[in-house]
Design an enzyme around this catalytic site. Structure first.
Site, mmCIF file in Angstrom:
data_model
loop_
_atom_site.group_PDB
_atom_site.id
_atom_site.type_symbol
_atom_site.label_atom_id
_atom_site.label_comp_id
_atom_site.label_asym_id
_atom_site.label_seq_id
_atom_site.Cartn_x
_atom_site.Cartn_y
_atom_site.Cartn_z
ATOM 1 C CG ASN A 192 -0.394 -0.147 2.532
ATOM 2 O OD1 ASN A 192 0.687 -0.710 2.689
ATOM 3 N ND2 ASN A 192 -1.074 0.350 3.542
ATOM 4 C CB CYS B 289 -5.220 -1.302 -1.795
ATOM 5 S SG CYS B 289 -6.527 -0.516 -0.858
ATOM 6 C CD GLU C 210 -5.388 -5.795 -1.392
ATOM 7 O OE1 GLU C 210 -4.760 -4.724 -1.268
ATOM 8 O OE2 GLU C 210 -6.193 -6.202 -0.540
HETATM 9 N N1 THU Z 1 -5.275 -1.508 2.500
HETATM 10 C C1 THU Z 1 -4.709 -2.305 1.552
HETATM 11 O O1 THU Z 1 -3.652 -1.985 0.994
HETATM 12 N N2 THU Z 1 -5.332 -3.448 1.243
HETATM 13 C C2 THU Z 1 -6.386 -3.959 1.903
HETATM 14 O O2 THU Z 1 -6.782 -5.084 1.620
HETATM 15 C C3 THU Z 1 -7.047 -3.177 2.956
HETATM 16 C C4 THU Z 1 -6.531 -1.811 3.151
HETATM 17 C C5 THU Z 1 -4.556 -0.293 2.904
HETATM 18 C C6 THU Z 1 -5.156 1.000 2.463
HETATM 19 C C7 THU Z 1 -4.563 1.947 3.488
HETATM 20 O O3 THU Z 1 -3.268 2.331 3.075
HETATM 21 C C8 THU Z 1 -4.425 1.099 4.740
HETATM 22 O O4 THU Z 1 -4.487 -0.237 4.316
HETATM 23 C C9 THU Z 1 -5.499 1.353 5.776
HETATM 24 O O5 THU Z 1 -6.744 1.316 5.215
#
Ligand code: THU
Length: 198
Positions: free
Chosen positions: A83, A94, A96
């Protein structure tokens, strides 16, 4: 035989052919899912390690929640992602989607599975946080409390664009020993995708 009877017979035959065709499609889907599961099973350890390794690169100074992902493409290559947050919040990406966009920008269009790991990192400065994959495999390393991290709705929608929801595997991992697997269909049961616009 009168015309009505002949019409009836033709109708029945068409129905039978349709049923056989539907059965074949169903069998092909099951076969595809089984092949996919076998390939993923062999690569799962590698995927979990790579996803955990990404926690080191996660840029999450605002939420302090670090996420790592490893995406297995049909070509056999694994694309990683973390992320990446932003002071303006909305541009944040994110883990993913980082992995998906890296892969798609390299020409990949088909995917088998994604592994996701994540956890709260506390408030320590980014420079203080180093995560060795071997250490993190034990579930807790350098202040990251690993917890099952499910993909957000936006990421599920991005998966829907490039993956077969019936077969694409989403691996939520805490360590190499602790993980849960879902299909995209299980996490996004009534999705909207390219098929709807075909
Ligand atoms: N986040 C992800 O990268 N993937 C997920 O599956 C859930 C949330 C990140 C977004 C943000 O940078 C942090 O986690 C908190 O929401």
């Amino acid at each position: 035989m009168d015309i009505k009877k002949i019409d009836g017979k033709i109708g029945e035959r068409k129905e039978d052919e349709k049923k056989i065709e539907e059965k074949k499609i169903e069998e092909k889907k099951i076969e595809e899912k089984e092949i996919n599961e076998k390939i993923v099973e062999k690569r799962i350890g590698e995927m979990i390690s790579l996803a955990i390794g990404q926690l080191e690169y996660s840029y999450a100074p605002y939420s302090c929640f670090r996420v790592g992902a490893a995406l297995l493409s049909k070509s056999g290559k694994i694309y990683t992602g973390c992320n990446i947050e932003n002071a303006a919040y909305t541009p944040s990406n994110c883990a993913e989607r980082t992995a998906f966009f890296k892969a798609v920008s390299e020409g990949e269009r088909g995917f088998l599975a994604i592994c996701i790991v994540g956890g709260k990192a506390g408030k320590q400065p980014l420079s203080a946080l180093t995560v060795a994959p071997e250490g993190a495999d034990k579930g807790h390393k350098d202040g990251i409390g690993m917890e099952y991290t499910a993909p957000c709705g936006v990421c599920r929608q991005v998966m829907m664009e490039f993956c077969n929801p019936e077969t694409f595997q989403i691996i939520l991992a805490i360590s190499k020993e602790e993980y849960k697997i879902f299909t995209l269909k299980e996490l996004l049961p009534i999705g909207f995708g390219p098929e709807n616009l075909a």
